[in-house]
Design a protein around this motif. Structure first.
Motif, mmCIF file in Angstrom:
data_model
loop_
_atom_site.group_PDB
_atom_site.id
_atom_site.type_symbol
_atom_site.label_atom_id
_atom_site.label_comp_id
_atom_site.label_asym_id
_atom_site.label_seq_id
_atom_site.Cartn_x
_atom_site.Cartn_y
_atom_site.Cartn_z
ATOM 1 N N UNK A 164 -35.165 73.708 82.624
ATOM 2 C CA UNK A 164 -33.960 73.769 81.793
ATOM 3 C C UNK A 164 -32.695 73.883 82.641
ATOM 4 N N UNK A 165 -32.848 73.828 83.964
ATOM 5 C CA UNK A 165 -31.679 73.904 84.852
ATOM 6 C C UNK A 165 -30.766 72.703 84.618
ATOM 7 N N UNK A 166 -29.471 72.911 84.804
ATOM 8 C CA UNK A 166 -28.502 71.824 84.538
ATOM 9 C C UNK A 166 -28.743 70.601 85.425
ATOM 10 N N UNK A 167 -29.372 70.797 86.614
ATOM 11 C CA UNK A 167 -29.599 69.630 87.486
ATOM 12 C C UNK A 167 -30.933 68.942 87.216
ATOM 13 N N UNK A 168 -31.697 69.429 86.204
ATOM 14 C CA UNK A 168 -32.944 68.745 85.855
ATOM 15 C C UNK A 168 -32.620 67.652 84.840
ATOM 16 N N UNK A 169 -33.037 66.384 85.085
ATOM 17 C CA UNK A 169 -32.476 65.265 84.322
ATOM 18 C C UNK A 169 -33.055 65.034 82.920
ATOM 19 N N UNK A 170 -34.206 65.638 82.602
ATOM 20 C CA UNK A 170 -34.869 65.286 81.342
ATOM 21 C C UNK A 170 -34.865 66.475 80.375
ATOM 22 N N UNK A 171 -34.713 66.200 79.059
ATOM 23 C CA UNK A 171 -34.761 67.297 78.089
ATOM 24 C C UNK A 171 -36.181 67.851 77.961
#
Length: 282
Positions: A79-86
């Motif tokens: 869920x980190x902002x730099x992780x690209x997928x929901x």
């Protein structure tokens, strides 16, 4: 890979909000950062997990239990902002665990989580969520969960490696997956994905009724196979096929006990839920 060490196990409620609010794909590369954290084992929580998943009492932790210890760290990473997928759109395709030594006599463990191996897939892209667990002697347990994110466009040839259906298996046992098992497993695992909780919340995500957690299906299968399987130096690899709709009933077929073998979890009308195999760690 750069590593960030967390001072404590992540608090889940804010991470659920983050997961609920992120619905868009924001990139097509995986972050180069992994997370590490020390965790303590609470015997009461282990006992509650055993009860929900059908494991008998034992001084050795269930082979799937480290997933529970790692869940908060995995959530923080995904869920980190730099992780690209929901996170809420991800589909769990495969899960492989390796138990290097018996999971006994441990009270505190070090957990590491990272992602790797982003590849095109006919329906989007897949990546591996990799979890490692160490005790004072070194590597104890590791897992790779292959996740699918639909709608991601990547260059390259899409591949989909399906495990063949087992051939040398016989019916071992069967069990019911009760209507409330998604809620009960959520309480012991922390995984409150709406598709598992009720027909009402599952319908919001396109499922006609709630479905069992894939890792509950795997844990319940390993509990049923516990007499069959070695306690260590074992790799257990499963592919999640069709979900188990709740309530439901499933049948487990497996090879004879031994250091390697195959398993097959089927539902009504021979629907395939899980195809898997176990073998010594190479």
């Amino acid at each position: 890979m750069q590593w960030k060490t967390l001072g404590a196990t992540p608090f889940l409620p804010p991470l659920y909000w983050r997961a609920a609010l992120k619905r868009k794909i924001t990139g097509s590369t995986l972050p180069e950062q992994g997370l590490r954290c020390r965790v303590s084992i609470d015997p009461k929580q282990v006992a509650a997990y055993r009860k929900v998943c059908g494991f008998t009492d034992s001084p050795i932790l269930p082979g799937t239990y480290p997933h529970i210890l790692a869940f908060g760290v995995q959530m923080q990473l995904l869920t980190d902002s730099n992780f690209p997928f929901p996170l809420l759109g991800l589909i769990h395709l495969n899960n492989r665990i390796r138990i290097h030594r018996p999971l006994g006599g441990v009270s505190e463990l070090s957990i590491s989580v990272h992602t790797q191996n982003l590849k095109p897939h006919p329906k989007g892209a897949t990546f591996d969520l990799v979890t490692s667990v160490e005790d004072s002697l070194g590597l104890l347990w590791e897992a790779e969960s292959r996740m699918l994110c639909r709608g991601v466009k990547l260059e390259g040839d899409a591949e989909d490696h399906a495990q063949p259906s087992p051939t040398q298996v016989n019916e071992l046992t069967r069990w019911k997956a009760p209507a409330d098992i998604g809620r009960r497993y959520a309480r012991v695992s922390g995984d409150y994905n709406p598709i598992h909780l009720s027909a009402l919340t599952a319908k919001l995500f396109g499922f006609p009724q709630a479905i069992a957690h894939g890792l509950w299906n795997k844990a319940r299968t390993l509990a049923a196979l516990s007499e069959h399987l070695p306690a260590a130096n074992i790799e257990i690899d499963v592919e999640f096929k069709k979900p188990v709709r709740l309530p439901g009933e499933v049948t487990l077929l497996a090879s004879a006990a031994g250091s390697s073998g195959e398993l097959w979890l089927k539902g009504a009308g021979d629907i395939e839920h899980i195809v898997g195999k176990w073998r010594p760690i190479a």
